[in-house]
Design a protein around this motif. Structure first.
Motif, PDB file in Angstrom:
ATOM      1  N   TRP A 203       0.822  -1.225  -0.606  1.00  0.00           N
ATOM      2  CA  TRP A 203       0.292   0.132  -0.060  1.00  0.00           C
ATOM      3  C   TRP A 203       0.308   1.159  -0.362  1.00  0.00           C
ATOM      4  CZ3 TRP A 203       1.526   2.616   4.168  1.00  0.00           C
ATOM      5  CH2 TRP A 203       1.033   2.495   5.510  1.00  0.00           C
ATOM      6  N   PHE A 204      -0.004   2.541  -0.325  1.00  0.00           N
ATOM      7  CA  PHE A 204       0.970   3.634  -0.300  1.00  0.00           C
ATOM      8  C   PHE A 204       0.367   4.621  -0.088  1.00  0.00           C
ATOM      9  CE2 PHE A 204       1.945   7.664  -2.480  1.00  0.00           C
ATOM     10  CZ  PHE A 204       3.459   7.329  -2.247  1.00  0.00           C
ATOM     11  N   THR A 205       0.307   5.645   0.726  1.00  0.00           N
ATOM     12  CA  THR A 205      -0.790   6.896   0.914  1.00  0.00           C
ATOM     13  C   THR A 205       0.923   8.287   1.256  1.00  0.00           C
ATOM     14  OG1 THR A 205      -0.129   6.852   3.148  1.00  0.00           O
ATOM     15  CG2 THR A 205      -1.938   5.416   2.671  1.00  0.00           C
ATOM     16  N   THR A 215      -3.495  10.962  -1.962  1.00  0.00           N
ATOM     17  CA  THR A 215      -2.974   9.667  -3.378  1.00  0.00           C
ATOM     18  C   THR A 215      -2.697   8.385  -2.307  1.00  0.00           C
ATOM     19  OG1 THR A 215      -1.916  11.285  -4.185  1.00  0.00           O
ATOM     20  CG2 THR A 215      -1.104   9.393  -4.386  1.00  0.00           C
ATOM     21  N   TYR A 216      -3.467   7.892  -2.339  1.00  0.00           N
ATOM     22  CA  TYR A 216      -2.733   6.477  -1.447  1.00  0.00           C
ATOM     23  C   TYR A 216      -4.097   5.244  -2.742  1.00  0.00           C
ATOM     24  CZ  TYR A 216      -8.110   7.084  -0.470  1.00  0.00           C
ATOM     25  OH  TYR A 216      -9.253   7.427  -0.229  1.00  0.00           O
ATOM     26  N   PHE A 217      -3.005   3.984  -2.331  1.00  0.00           N
ATOM     27  CA  PHE A 217      -3.679   2.605  -2.843  1.00  0.00           C
ATOM     28  C   PHE A 217      -3.434   2.219  -2.088  1.00  0.00           C
ATOM     29  CE2 PHE A 217       0.280   4.042  -5.384  1.00  0.00           C
ATOM     30  CZ  PHE A 217       1.171   2.719  -4.917  1.00  0.00           C
ATOM     31  N   PHE A 218      -4.460   0.768  -2.233  1.00  0.00           N
ATOM     32  CA  PHE A 218      -4.681  -0.243  -1.087  1.00  0.00           C
ATOM     33  C   PHE A 218      -5.075  -1.501  -2.026  1.00  0.00           C
ATOM     34  CE2 PHE A 218      -6.555   2.988   1.716  1.00  0.00           C
ATOM     35  CZ  PHE A 218      -5.054   3.276   2.023  1.00  0.00           C
ATOM     36  N   PRO A 219      -3.898  -2.595  -1.907  1.00  0.00           N
ATOM     37  CA  PRO A 219      -4.110  -3.776  -2.955  1.00  0.00           C
ATOM     38  C   PRO A 219      -5.103  -4.425  -2.252  1.00  0.00           C
ATOM     39  CG  PRO A 219      -2.601  -3.840  -1.254  1.00  0.00           C
ATOM     40  CD  PRO A 219      -2.431  -1.951  -1.588  1.00  0.00           C
ATOM     41  N   GLN A 220      -6.476  -5.129  -1.992  1.00  0.00           N
ATOM     42  CA  GLN A 220      -7.256  -5.480  -1.685  1.00  0.00           C
ATOM     43  C   GLN A 220      -7.398  -7.083  -2.676  1.00  0.00           C
ATOM     44  OE1 GLN A 220      -8.251  -5.619   1.239  1.00  0.00           O
ATOM     45  NE2 GLN A 220      -9.206  -3.495   1.813  1.00  0.00           N
ATOM     46  N   PRO A 221      -7.868  -8.172  -1.951  1.00  0.00           N
ATOM     47  CA  PRO A 221      -8.131  -9.216  -2.871  1.00  0.00           C
ATOM     48  C   PRO A 221      -8.886  -9.144  -3.766  1.00  0.00           C
ATOM     49  CG  PRO A 221      -8.324  -9.505  -0.181  1.00  0.00           C
ATOM     50  CD  PRO A 221      -7.969  -7.829  -0.660  1.00  0.00           C
ATOM     51  N   LEU A 226      -7.830   2.742  -5.622  1.00  0.00           N
ATOM     52  CA  LEU A 226      -7.248   4.365  -5.195  1.00  0.00           C
ATOM     53  C   LEU A 226      -7.848   5.095  -4.773  1.00  0.00           C
ATOM     54  CD1 LEU A 226      -6.699   3.470  -9.173  1.00  0.00           C
ATOM     55  CD2 LEU A 226      -4.935   2.726  -7.241  1.00  0.00           C
ATOM     56  N   GLY A 227      -6.697   6.333  -3.993  1.00  0.00           N
ATOM     57  CA  GLY A 227      -7.955   7.344  -3.938  1.00  0.00           C
ATOM     58  C   GLY A 227      -7.007   9.027  -4.024  1.00  0.00           C
ATOM     59  N   GLY A 228      -7.543   9.813  -3.217  1.00  0.00           N
ATOM     60  CA  GLY A 228      -8.583   9.899  -2.842  1.00  0.00           C
ATOM     61  C   GLY A 228      -8.645  11.325  -1.926  1.00  0.00           C
ATOM     62  N   THR A 229     -10.207  11.722  -2.051  1.00  0.00           N
ATOM     63  CA  THR A 229     -10.259  13.346  -1.311  1.00  0.00           C
ATOM     64  C   THR A 229     -11.208  13.179  -0.038  1.00  0.00           C
ATOM     65  OG1 THR A 229     -12.219  12.919  -1.937  1.00  0.00           O
ATOM     66  CG2 THR A 229     -11.213  13.496  -3.886  1.00  0.00           C
ATOM     67  N   ALA A 230     -10.974  14.005   0.655  1.00  0.00           N
ATOM     68  CA  ALA A 230     -11.515  14.602   1.862  1.00  0.00           C
ATOM     69  C   ALA A 230     -11.606  16.053   1.224  1.00  0.00           C
ATOM     70  CB  ALA A 230     -10.197  14.430   2.359  1.00  0.00           C
TER      71      ALA A 230
END
Length: 332
Positions: A203-205, A215-221, A226-230
């Motif tokens: 993962w990366f944030t 900016t983030y990405f999370f490897p899920q099954p 990919l994200g994102g916003t706040a």
């Protein structure tokens, strides 16, 4: 009154609170307006990390209590949805974190060769990453195995639940803005893009505190999130196509292979942020009942869920006394 406790709200906060109460021997009903897969929790990227949540003096303990639960659940990821995954928090420094950071095993400053171009600092960690659709199903089953019951039911006031239980627990997230008349609650909109994973395993944030972009990405099954916003104060639930393109572009600057990944879907959700931070406190209800609040978890509901559930359950215990049936234990 026909029962001990009614928990109102079926996201991760409501489910964990109901589990803690049921496993302590309470009679527990969980009332939820929406199915678990329609809650904000189902949309979450769900990396364990204290993000956009106050008050800092309590968040550390809540987060660590939850971390210990997730570390155990990671022994069976297919069932629980919890895995321990390595990754990088770009732009973060250990000196900027609270005392809780010293108790996260393996958390360290990232090496220069681990950081993407353009970043001079960051943190490496192997921490829980949670597949929320799977995890929410596991929570529901654990509640039922502890004797709790789930009911799809919307309410107009907590008095409806107070007629049926001695203690009512408010885990309604943004719904507490109306139900608890709390105008400190505001949405922080998050938008995600789901793509086929081109082979990314970490993962990366990177959080830009000066803007609504992250900016983030999370490897899920089966997918890469990919994200994102706040976006504070933004109530839109429909994904915005232009925002989706910007998210893809930001993530592809970190990992170029993302640019060609096939899009699987789009998601948007509203984080329940509260100016004064998480509210965990009790107040009397007409007729002698007790209302316990557990809401306002911002962008870290998953991160603090178990710690906050224990805090809310402790308030309920003070009102209810020792359960007659003894303690039930659900499998971790």
């Amino acid at each position: 009154m026909s029962g001990d406790v009614i928990v109102v709200g079926g996201g991760v906060i409501g489910l964990t609170t109901a589990i803690v109460l049921a496993e302590s021997g309470r009679g527990v009903q969980l009332w939820t307006r929406d199915a678990a897969d329609s809650t904000t929790s189902a949309v979450a990227g769900a990396l364990w990390w204290p993000y956009r949540i106050e008050p800092k003096e309590r968040v550390g303990d809540w987060s660590l209590a939850s971390l210990r639960v997730y570390e155990k659940l990671a022994a069976n990821p297919a069932e629980s949805g919890v895995r321990l995954v390595p990754g990088i928090q770009a732009g973060e420094r250990l000196s900027a974190l609270g005392p809780w950071a010293a108790q996260v095993q393996g958390l360290r400053a990232a090496r220069a060769d681990e950081l993407p171009e353009g970043y001079t600092a960051g943190l490496w960690a192997r921490i829980p990453l949670i597949d929320m659709p799977v995890h929410l199903g596991w929570l529901r089953r654990r509640l039922e195995s502890a004797g709790g019951t789930l009911h799809t039911r919307a309410i107009g006031s907590f008095a409806e639940a107070a007629d049926r239980a001695r203690v009512v627990v408010n885990c309604t997230g943004l719904g507490a803005r109306e139900l608890a008349a709390d105008d400190q609650l505001l949405p922080v909109r998050g938008q995600l893009v789901l793509v086929e994973n081109p082979g990314i395993e970490e993962w990366f944030t990177a959080v830009d505190h000066a803007s609504a972009e992250t900016t983030y990405f999370f490897p899920q099954p089966g997918r890469l999130i990919l994200g994102g916003t706040a976006e504070e104060g933004d109530w839109r639930l429909a994904p915005d196509p232009a925002t989706a393109e910007e998210i893809m572009a930001r993530c592809a600057r970190i990992r170029p292979e993302i640019a060609g990944a096939r899009i699987l879907g789009h998601r948007a959700g509203l984080r329940p942020a509260r100016a004064a931070g998480v509210r965990i406190e009790a107040e009397p209800l007409p007729g002698g009942g007790l209302l316990i609040h557990n809401y306002g978890h911002g962008g870290a509901g998953v991160t603090v869920a178990w710690g906050c559930a224990e805090a809310a359950a402790a308030l309920a215990g003070q009102a209810l006394g020792s359960p007659a049936s003894g303690r039930r234990t659900g499998s971790m």
